[in-house]
Scaffold this active site. Sequence first.
Site, PDB file in Angstrom:
ATOM      1  N   LYS A  11      -4.272  21.430  -8.711  1.00 37.40           N
ATOM      2  CA  LYS A  11      -3.792  22.437  -9.680  1.00 37.40           C
ATOM      3  C   LYS A  11      -3.103  21.759 -10.860  1.00 37.40           C
ATOM      4  O   LYS A  11      -2.271  20.855 -10.659  1.00 37.40           O
ATOM      5  CB  LYS A  11      -2.780  23.377  -9.015  1.00 37.40           C
ATOM      6  CG  LYS A  11      -3.416  24.370  -8.073  1.00 37.40           C
ATOM      7  CD  LYS A  11      -2.363  25.334  -7.557  1.00 37.40           C
ATOM      8  CE  LYS A  11      -2.906  26.163  -6.413  1.00 37.40           C
ATOM      9  NZ  LYS A  11      -1.845  26.772  -5.607  1.00 37.40           N
ATOM     10  N   ASP A  35       9.159   7.534   0.054  1.00 39.52           N
ATOM     11  CA  ASP A  35       8.373   8.228  -0.961  1.00 39.52           C
ATOM     12  C   ASP A  35       8.169   7.285  -2.137  1.00 39.52           C
ATOM     13  O   ASP A  35       9.095   6.574  -2.526  1.00 39.52           O
ATOM     14  CB  ASP A  35       9.160   9.468  -1.404  1.00 39.52           C
ATOM     15  CG  ASP A  35       8.313  10.405  -2.231  1.00 39.52           C
ATOM     16  OD1 ASP A  35       7.820   9.990  -3.311  1.00 39.52           O
ATOM     17  OD2 ASP A  35       8.124  11.549  -1.802  1.00 39.52           O
ATOM     18  N   THR A  90     -10.838   2.425   4.270  1.00 37.57           N
ATOM     19  CA  THR A  90      -9.717   3.148   4.869  1.00 37.57           C
ATOM     20  C   THR A  90     -10.282   4.246   5.777  1.00 37.57           C
ATOM     21  O   THR A  90     -11.483   4.520   5.762  1.00 37.57           O
ATOM     22  CB  THR A  90      -8.830   3.800   3.784  1.00 37.57           C
ATOM     23  OG1 THR A  90      -9.486   4.969   3.296  1.00 37.57           O
ATOM     24  CG2 THR A  90      -8.552   2.845   2.636  1.00 37.57           C
ATOM     25  N   GLU A  91      -9.388   4.908   6.512  1.00 34.84           N
ATOM     26  CA  GLU A  91      -9.827   6.020   7.371  1.00 34.84           C
ATOM     27  C   GLU A  91     -10.508   7.108   6.535  1.00 34.84           C
ATOM     28  O   GLU A  91     -11.589   7.586   6.868  1.00 34.84           O
ATOM     29  CB  GLU A  91      -8.635   6.637   8.131  1.00 34.84           C
ATOM     30  CG  GLU A  91      -8.149   5.818   9.320  1.00 34.84           C
ATOM     31  CD  GLU A  91      -7.105   4.762   8.947  1.00 34.84           C
ATOM     32  OE1 GLU A  91      -6.809   4.569   7.748  1.00 34.84           O
ATOM     33  OE2 GLU A  91      -6.588   4.113   9.890  1.00 34.84           O
ATOM     34  N   ASP A 145      -3.259  12.023  -2.341  1.00 37.79           N
ATOM     35  CA  ASP A 145      -3.433  13.482  -2.426  1.00 37.79           C
ATOM     36  C   ASP A 145      -3.789  13.865  -3.866  1.00 37.79           C
ATOM     37  O   ASP A 145      -3.085  13.466  -4.804  1.00 37.79           O
ATOM     38  CB  ASP A 145      -2.130  14.188  -2.013  1.00 37.79           C
ATOM     39  CG  ASP A 145      -1.718  13.827  -0.581  1.00 37.79           C
ATOM     40  OD1 ASP A 145      -2.594  13.467   0.213  1.00 37.79           O
ATOM     41  OD2 ASP A 145      -0.513  13.892  -0.278  1.00 37.79           O
ATOM     42  N   ASP A 197     -11.936   9.481  -3.398  1.00 37.01           N
ATOM     43  CA  ASP A 197     -13.143  10.302  -3.378  1.00 37.01           C
ATOM     44  C   ASP A 197     -13.066  11.341  -4.494  1.00 37.01           C
ATOM     45  O   ASP A 197     -14.078  11.903  -4.884  1.00 37.01           O
ATOM     46  CB  ASP A 197     -13.228  11.056  -2.045  1.00 37.01           C
ATOM     47  CG  ASP A 197     -12.025  11.979  -1.878  1.00 37.01           C
ATOM     48  OD1 ASP A 197     -10.895  11.456  -1.811  1.00 37.01           O
ATOM     49  OD2 ASP A 197     -12.205  13.212  -1.863  1.00 37.01           O
ATOM     50  N   GLU A 249       4.733   4.905   3.707  1.00 30.02           N
ATOM     51  CA  GLU A 249       4.221   6.243   4.035  1.00 30.02           C
ATOM     52  C   GLU A 249       5.418   7.180   4.092  1.00 30.02           C
ATOM     53  O   GLU A 249       6.440   6.824   4.669  1.00 30.02           O
ATOM     54  CB  GLU A 249       3.470   6.188   5.381  1.00 30.02           C
ATOM     55  CG  GLU A 249       3.047   7.509   5.981  1.00 30.02           C
ATOM     56  CD  GLU A 249       2.191   8.365   5.062  1.00 30.02           C
ATOM     57  OE1 GLU A 249       1.159   7.900   4.563  1.00 30.02           O
ATOM     58  OE2 GLU A 249       2.577   9.527   4.835  1.00 30.02           O
ATOM     59  N   GLU A 259       0.863  -1.184   0.000  1.00 29.15           N
ATOM     60  CA  GLU A 259       0.000   0.000   0.000  1.00 29.15           C
ATOM     61  C   GLU A 259       0.895   1.227   0.000  1.00 29.15           C
ATOM     62  O   GLU A 259       1.798   1.342   0.833  1.00 29.15           O
ATOM     63  CB  GLU A 259      -0.927   0.029   1.224  1.00 29.15           C
ATOM     64  CG  GLU A 259      -1.870   1.230   1.156  1.00 29.15           C
ATOM     65  CD  GLU A 259      -2.718   1.484   2.408  1.00 29.15           C
ATOM     66  OE1 GLU A 259      -3.618   2.334   2.320  1.00 29.15           O
ATOM     67  OE2 GLU A 259      -2.467   0.850   3.448  1.00 29.15           O
ATOM     68  N   GLU A 317     -11.784   6.841   3.585  1.00 29.19           N
ATOM     69  CA  GLU A 317     -12.996   6.316   2.936  1.00 29.19           C
ATOM     70  C   GLU A 317     -14.206   6.411   3.870  1.00 29.19           C
ATOM     71  O   GLU A 317     -15.304   6.787   3.448  1.00 29.19           O
ATOM     72  CB  GLU A 317     -12.748   4.861   2.531  1.00 29.19           C
ATOM     73  CG  GLU A 317     -13.872   4.220   1.747  1.00 29.19           C
ATOM     74  CD  GLU A 317     -13.438   2.862   1.192  1.00 29.19           C
ATOM     75  OE1 GLU A 317     -12.269   2.460   1.407  1.00 29.19           O
ATOM     76  OE2 GLU A 317     -14.275   2.221   0.538  1.00 29.19           O
TER      77      GLU A 317
HETATM   78  N1  SAH Z   1      -4.546   5.752   2.591  1.00 30.26           N
HETATM   79  C1  SAH Z   1      -4.997   6.491   3.767  1.00 30.26           C
HETATM   80  C2  SAH Z   1      -4.416   7.921   3.789  1.00 30.26           C
HETATM   81  C3  SAH Z   1      -4.791   8.777   2.610  1.00 30.26           C
HETATM   82  S1  SAH Z   1      -4.049  10.420   2.675  1.00 30.26           S
HETATM   83  C4  SAH Z   1      -6.514   6.507   3.815  1.00 30.26           C
HETATM   84  O1  SAH Z   1      -7.128   6.213   2.789  1.00 30.26           O
HETATM   85  O2  SAH Z   1      -7.073   6.787   4.867  1.00 30.26           O
HETATM   86  C5  SAH Z   1      -2.650  10.174   1.591  1.00 30.26           C
HETATM   87  C6  SAH Z   1      -1.415   9.669   2.320  1.00 30.26           C
HETATM   88  O3  SAH Z   1      -0.385   9.467   1.359  1.00 30.26           O
HETATM   89  C7  SAH Z   1      -0.852  10.660   3.338  1.00 30.26           C
HETATM   90  O4  SAH Z   1      -0.615  10.006   4.564  1.00 30.26           O
HETATM   91  C8  SAH Z   1       0.452  11.145   2.705  1.00 30.26           C
HETATM   92  O5  SAH Z   1       1.447  11.486   3.643  1.00 30.26           O
HETATM   93  C9  SAH Z   1       0.850   9.953   1.858  1.00 30.26           C
HETATM   94  N2  SAH Z   1       1.689  10.283   0.698  1.00 30.26           N
HETATM   95  C10 SAH Z   1       1.529  11.342  -0.105  1.00 30.26           C
HETATM   96  N3  SAH Z   1       2.461  11.349  -1.066  1.00 30.26           N
HETATM   97  C11 SAH Z   1       3.231  10.254  -0.872  1.00 30.26           C
HETATM   98  C12 SAH Z   1       4.373   9.711  -1.541  1.00 30.26           C
HETATM   99  N4  SAH Z   1       4.904  10.345  -2.603  1.00 30.26           N
HETATM  100  N5  SAH Z   1       4.911   8.582  -1.084  1.00 30.26           N
HETATM  101  C13 SAH Z   1       4.387   7.963   0.013  1.00 30.26           C
HETATM  102  N6  SAH Z   1       3.311   8.425   0.687  1.00 30.26           N
HETATM  103  C14 SAH Z   1       2.737   9.564   0.265  1.00 30.26           C
END
Ligand code: SAH
Length: 216
Positions: free
Chosen positions: A125, A99, A195-196, A121, A157, A69, A44, A198
């Site tokens: 933009k 990352d 997920t949280e 995320d 979403d 993460e 994930e 979701e």
């Molecule tokens: N999957 C979780 C969190 C969604 S928020 C859920 O559905 O509840 C998106 C998450 O991705 C954040 O915690 C953010 O820190 C992480 N994230 C964003 N860009 C990332 C990247 N390039 N590599 C790893 N994680 C990343």
Amino acid sequence: MRMRKKKHGAERLAACSAILCERPEVPFTGESGNFPRVAPIRLEIGCGKGGFSCAMAEKNPNVNFYAMEKVSDVLVIAAERAMGEADRRPDNLRFLRGDAATLPEWFADGALEGIYLNFSDPWPKAGHKKRRLTYRAFLTLYFNALKAGGFLALKTDNDGLFDFTLEELEFLGYTPLWQTRDLHASPYNEGNVMTEYEKQFSEAGKNINALYVIKP
Ligand code: SAH
């Protein structure tokens, strides 16, 4: 996910070292010894607070899961949750601080059976589209890390990110096996682990988009 800087973050993360993996010198293959059992590996990316990977690991004992993460202060919440009760700690779940852009440093080509992207995320933009985790350069990394027959599963979403993802997949020549604009009302919801994010979005009445692509 933005968080206030956590106190003692480094110590708290260190206390979870049993389930954290450092970035390896040689990328992990499907056989790497981070787990007690050799099994198909799923990842994930952007696990946030970790609810999805924890529940998936519990539901699928014959699969090994990594949860990646990039934000330490978020990762520590996920890792502490998984450390939780030692007697119930899943032995098929490991956490990676990193990352998505560094994926090839973590995983050898073909190492993964599946990749999950949940509520990434949206970077709405236009000038930020290369940061979206479904930009073509990221998708290319994912498909390289997947084995033939492996899958990429996405939930969001964000309708704009969903449209963009479909365009990027098409650009690379991939067609989803299935897609839906309303996961929870669709047949694909069977067995879905929320997920949280979701839970929050669906409680607020937002439709959840989802797709599933298989690497030929
Ligand atoms: N999957 C979780 C969190 C969604 S928020 C859920 O559905 O509840 C998106 C998450 O991705 C954040 O915690 C953010 O820190 C992480 N994230 C964003 N860009 C990332 C990247 N390039 N590599 C790893 N994680 C990343």
